[in-house]
Design an enzyme around this catalytic site. Structure first.
Site, PDB file in Angstrom:
ATOM      1  N   HIS A 231       0.454  -0.843  -0.401  1.00 25.64           N
ATOM      2  CA  HIS A 231      -0.360   0.256  -0.279  1.00 25.64           C
ATOM      3  C   HIS A 231       0.764   1.576  -0.099  1.00 25.64           C
ATOM      4  O   HIS A 231       0.547   2.226  -0.275  1.00 25.64           O
ATOM      5  CB  HIS A 231      -1.033   0.110   0.949  1.00 25.64           C
ATOM      6  CG  HIS A 231      -2.207  -0.444   1.261  1.00 25.64           C
ATOM      7  ND1 HIS A 231      -2.906  -0.792  -0.104  1.00 25.64           N
ATOM      8  CD2 HIS A 231      -3.178  -1.247   1.658  1.00 25.64           C
ATOM      9  CE1 HIS A 231      -4.287  -1.604  -0.238  1.00 25.64           C
ATOM     10  NE2 HIS A 231      -4.018  -2.170   0.777  1.00 25.64           N
TER      11      HIS A 231
ATOM     12  N   ARG B  46      -8.200  -6.598 -19.285  1.00 23.53           N
ATOM     13  CA  ARG B  46      -8.193  -8.239 -18.955  1.00 23.53           C
ATOM     14  C   ARG B  46      -9.169  -8.700 -18.374  1.00 23.53           C
ATOM     15  O   ARG B  46     -10.274  -8.286 -17.979  1.00 23.53           O
ATOM     16  CB  ARG B  46      -6.974  -8.158 -17.700  1.00 23.53           C
ATOM     17  CG  ARG B  46      -6.543 -10.138 -17.506  1.00 23.53           C
ATOM     18  CD  ARG B  46      -5.768  -9.480 -16.107  1.00 23.53           C
ATOM     19  NE  ARG B  46      -5.710  -8.604 -15.172  1.00 23.53           N
ATOM     20  CZ  ARG B  46      -5.308  -8.053 -13.697  1.00 23.53           C
ATOM     21  NH1 ARG B  46      -4.093  -8.428 -13.859  1.00 23.53           N
ATOM     22  NH2 ARG B  46      -5.809  -7.585 -12.674  1.00 23.53           N
TER      23      ARG B  46
ATOM     24  N   ASN C  11       4.765  -8.035 -11.372  1.00 26.09           N
ATOM     25  CA  ASN C  11       4.378  -8.329 -10.315  1.00 26.09           C
ATOM     26  C   ASN C  11       4.356  -9.891  -9.570  1.00 26.09           C
ATOM     27  O   ASN C  11       5.166 -10.315  -8.733  1.00 26.09           O
ATOM     28  CB  ASN C  11       3.317  -7.445  -9.430  1.00 26.09           C
ATOM     29  CG  ASN C  11       3.279  -5.969  -9.823  1.00 26.09           C
ATOM     30  OD1 ASN C  11       4.617  -5.262 -10.115  1.00 26.09           O
ATOM     31  ND2 ASN C  11       2.761  -5.490  -9.226  1.00 26.09           N
ATOM     32  N   ASP C  12       3.744 -10.428 -10.536  1.00 23.57           N
ATOM     33  CA  ASP C  12       3.424 -11.660 -10.382  1.00 23.57           C
ATOM     34  C   ASP C  12       5.006 -12.423 -10.641  1.00 23.57           C
ATOM     35  O   ASP C  12       5.046 -13.636 -10.163  1.00 23.57           O
ATOM     36  CB  ASP C  12       2.426 -12.696 -11.139  1.00 23.57           C
ATOM     37  CG  ASP C  12       1.146 -12.054  -9.844  1.00 23.57           C
ATOM     38  OD1 ASP C  12       1.140 -12.840  -8.864  1.00 23.57           O
ATOM     39  OD2 ASP C  12      -0.670 -12.655 -10.457  1.00 23.57           O
TER      40      ASP C  12
ATOM     41  N   ARG D 204       4.616 -12.126  -2.738  1.00 19.25           N
ATOM     42  CA  ARG D 204       4.910 -10.599  -2.291  1.00 19.25           C
ATOM     43  C   ARG D 204       4.753  -9.621  -1.599  1.00 19.25           C
ATOM     44  O   ARG D 204       5.541  -8.707  -1.236  1.00 19.25           O
ATOM     45  CB  ARG D 204       3.790 -10.481  -3.882  1.00 19.25           C
ATOM     46  CG  ARG D 204       3.828 -10.163  -5.237  1.00 19.25           C
ATOM     47  CD  ARG D 204       3.005 -10.189  -6.227  1.00 19.25           C
ATOM     48  NE  ARG D 204       2.063  -9.416  -5.776  1.00 19.25           N
ATOM     49  CZ  ARG D 204       1.269  -8.483  -6.754  1.00 19.25           C
ATOM     50  NH1 ARG D 204       0.255 -10.375  -7.585  1.00 19.25           N
ATOM     51  NH2 ARG D 204       0.627  -7.504  -6.827  1.00 19.25           N
TER      52      ARG D 204
ATOM     53  N   CYS E 214       2.317  -4.032 -18.053  1.00 20.98           N
ATOM     54  CA  CYS E 214       1.983  -3.912 -16.931  1.00 20.98           C
ATOM     55  C   CYS E 214       2.044  -3.541 -16.510  1.00 20.98           C
ATOM     56  O   CYS E 214       0.915  -3.095 -15.575  1.00 20.98           O
ATOM     57  CB  CYS E 214       0.331  -4.603 -17.609  1.00 20.98           C
ATOM     58  SG  CYS E 214      -0.028  -5.445 -17.142  1.00 20.98           S
TER      59      CYS E 214
END
Length: 550
Positions: A190, A326, A438-439, A449, A486
């Site tokens: 965050h 998506r 990220n993934d 993560r 992305c």
């Protein structure tokens, strides 16, 4: 250039670019739990505990109502829903009725929820910091203390903390808080997301940040992740002047993304709904339209007409421009109530994204039909992609479904190493690829993560991750098809030229990041980008890769 003399700088992960400095101040501490006290009236004590949670919900709602930042509003409302969860309220009452006083009952109930979220992993594990903040606020109310929060000293300062809760950020006065430094968190925490939304330089996973004494003057580099300590006034003034000049130059850029010698790079926006488009002024289109908001927290699947209207609103606003939508990225770590999925031992590796279609094929059929209906009613250039694809067969089945629905462009996300390593084969059956860094980082390094102690493995500058991105870029060039990023890595103006040098044809990011990335590309030729990519790939680790390029 060598580091100036003085205390050794602290290092973390730069997650929001920029340079700012000032004296350090810390988030107000959480009141400690006192010794338990006997409960003489369990019903009254239970009411007191629940009332504390209700007060937290009311306060978060008030903060959401007065915030002008859409990202903050969404996060605060989601956090308020967590505090108002009937399961949590029932657990608090049960602890009190068993003889536990209000503050300890709140603490115990949140501890159970926290353990469940951590065990679930993935998206739910990312919400543990939210639970901790809710617990701290409710305990403070039970004890008759102010809720913990951000200081307001009346002068400019750098805010340090273990981690920042979403509610804390509402109190951030940009005239006072100039940068954020936390010991916890990662590129997708965050703190990172909200710092980018607010345009504040930020460094996370910075060991030693909380040991800094209030008043220590630091200089925070949100690009490199360096935090210089005991900076003298002249150095601070010079850095502030350089940052003002940089921001002025960035603001002066406009037009489509391209390098100094004219090599085109589409600069696109990441959105979750039509209301996000206002913050994406200057984008050439949308590179990631997340559709999960229509599905999360629903007891039934949204109907085709409802989905079509939500998609049409976005498509209509972008008539003539690219919109990459998506399909549903949920399940497992982002459970949907109406799916009634069984618990999984490792949700991050479970039934999520396109894998939901194995059990519920109608989900994809309905969504594609809704997208096709919305596309027919507008002039947008609609591309459709699926998340969590690992094999050529999965990609081919998805592409067939997209084309059967009457949609011309089908692509897939590259989020697992298998997809990156077989990018050439995927491009035989799909029209484009989009990398979710990220993934892809999480699966490449087997690092959750939200694990603070593993945050350095999730740094998008890791050469192993860049090598996988290069594989995708090479496959895209060979096939003559577009490939892009992305994930959050695309928003880093220092990394963006590297990604272009690795073969990316588009970069998609939050609206606020578009101008800095556009300026970074405009300052370099395509040959420069390729050279920087080679430097990053040859580095031994993320820190050396970043320094080599910087």
């Amino acid at each position: 250039m060598s580091e100036p003399a003085g205390p050794a700088p602290l290092h973390g992960i730069g997650v929001s670019p920029g340079l700012a400095g000032g004296p350090v101040l810390r988030v107000a501490p959480v009141p400690p739990l006192p010794a338990p006290v006997p409960v003489t009236d369990p019903d009254a004590e239970a009411d007191r505990a629940v009332a504390a949670l209700r007060e937290v919900v009311a306060e978060l709602t008030r903060r959401a109502d007065r915030s002008g930042e859409k990202t903050l509003v969404d996060v605060l409302r989601a956090q308020a829903m967590m505090a108002d969860d009937p399961v949590l309220l029932d657990a608090v009452r049960e602890h009190v009725l068993a003889g536990t006083d209000a503050p300890h009952a709140v603490d115990a109930a949140f501890a159970t929820h926290r353990a469940a979220f951590e065990a679930a992993g993935g998206y739910l594990a990312e919400r543990v910091a939210d639970l901790d903040d809710l617990r701290d606020r409710a305990v403070a109310v039970c004890l008759g203390r102010p809720m913990p929060g951000v200081p307001s000293p009346g002068h400019r300062y750098v805010l340090t903390a273990w981690d920042l809760a979403p509610a804390d950020t509402v109190d951030l006065d940009p005239e006072q808080v100039v940068a954020l430094v936390t010991e916890s968190g990662g590129p997708t925490s965050h703190t990172a997301i909200l710092a980018r939304a607010l345009g504040l330089p930020a460094v996370v996973a910075c060991s030693g940040a909380r040991d800094l004494v209030d008043g220590t003057v630091v200089l925070v580099d949100g690009t490199t992740g360096a935090v210089r300590v005991d900076v003298d006034p002249d150095e601070l003034a010079a850095a502030e002047t350089a940052e003002r000049e940089r921001r002025t130059a960035v603001a002066a850029t406009s037009g489509p993304g391209r390098t100094a010698d004219g090599h085109p790079v589409a600069l696109l926006a990441n959105i979750g709904a039509a209301r996000d488009l206002a913050a994406a002024d200057g984008a050439e289109g949308v590179g990631l339209f997340r559709t999960e908001l229509l599905f999360l927290d629903r007891t039934r699947e949204p109907e085709l007409a409802e989905q079509a209207e939500a998609y049409r609103e976005v498509f209509a606003a972008l008539a003539g421009r690219r919109v990459v939508i998506r399909t549903l990225d949920a399940g497992a770590d982002k459970p949907l109530p109406f799916l009634h999925q069984t618990d999984e031992p490792n949700p991050a590796l479970g039934v999520r994204g396109l894998r939901l279609v194995r059990e519920r094929p109608e989900l994809l059929r309905t969504q594609l039909a809704a997208i096709a209906r919305a596309a027919e009613q507008t002039g947008a250039d609609v591309w459709v992609m699926a998340p969590m694809v690992a094999t050529r067969a999965e990609a081919a089945q998805f592409a067939d479904a997209v084309h059967e629905a009457g949609l011309p462009k089908a692509g897939v996300m590259v989020e697992v190493p298998a997809a990156a390593l077989r990018a050439g084969q995927l491009l035989e059956v799909v029209d484009f690829l989009s990398i979710g860094t990220n993934d892809l980082s999480q699966y490449t390094f087997a690092a959750d993560r939200q694990s603070g102690v593993l945050a350095e493995l999730l740094d998008p500058w890791q050469p192993a991750l860049l090598r996988l991105i290069a594989e995708v870029g090479t496959a895209g060039r060979a096939a003559g098809k577009p490939v892009g990023v992305c994930g959050e890595a695309a928003a880093d103006p220092l990394l963006a030229p590297v990604l272009v040098g690795l073969g990316m044809t588009s970069l998609s990011m939050s609206g606020r990041s578009l101008a800095p990335v556009r300026a970074a590309l405009a300052a370099r030729t395509y040959a420069d980008c390729e050279r920087l990519a080679r430097l990053a790939l040859a580095a031994d680790d993320a820190e050396r890769a970043r320094k080599a390029v910087a």
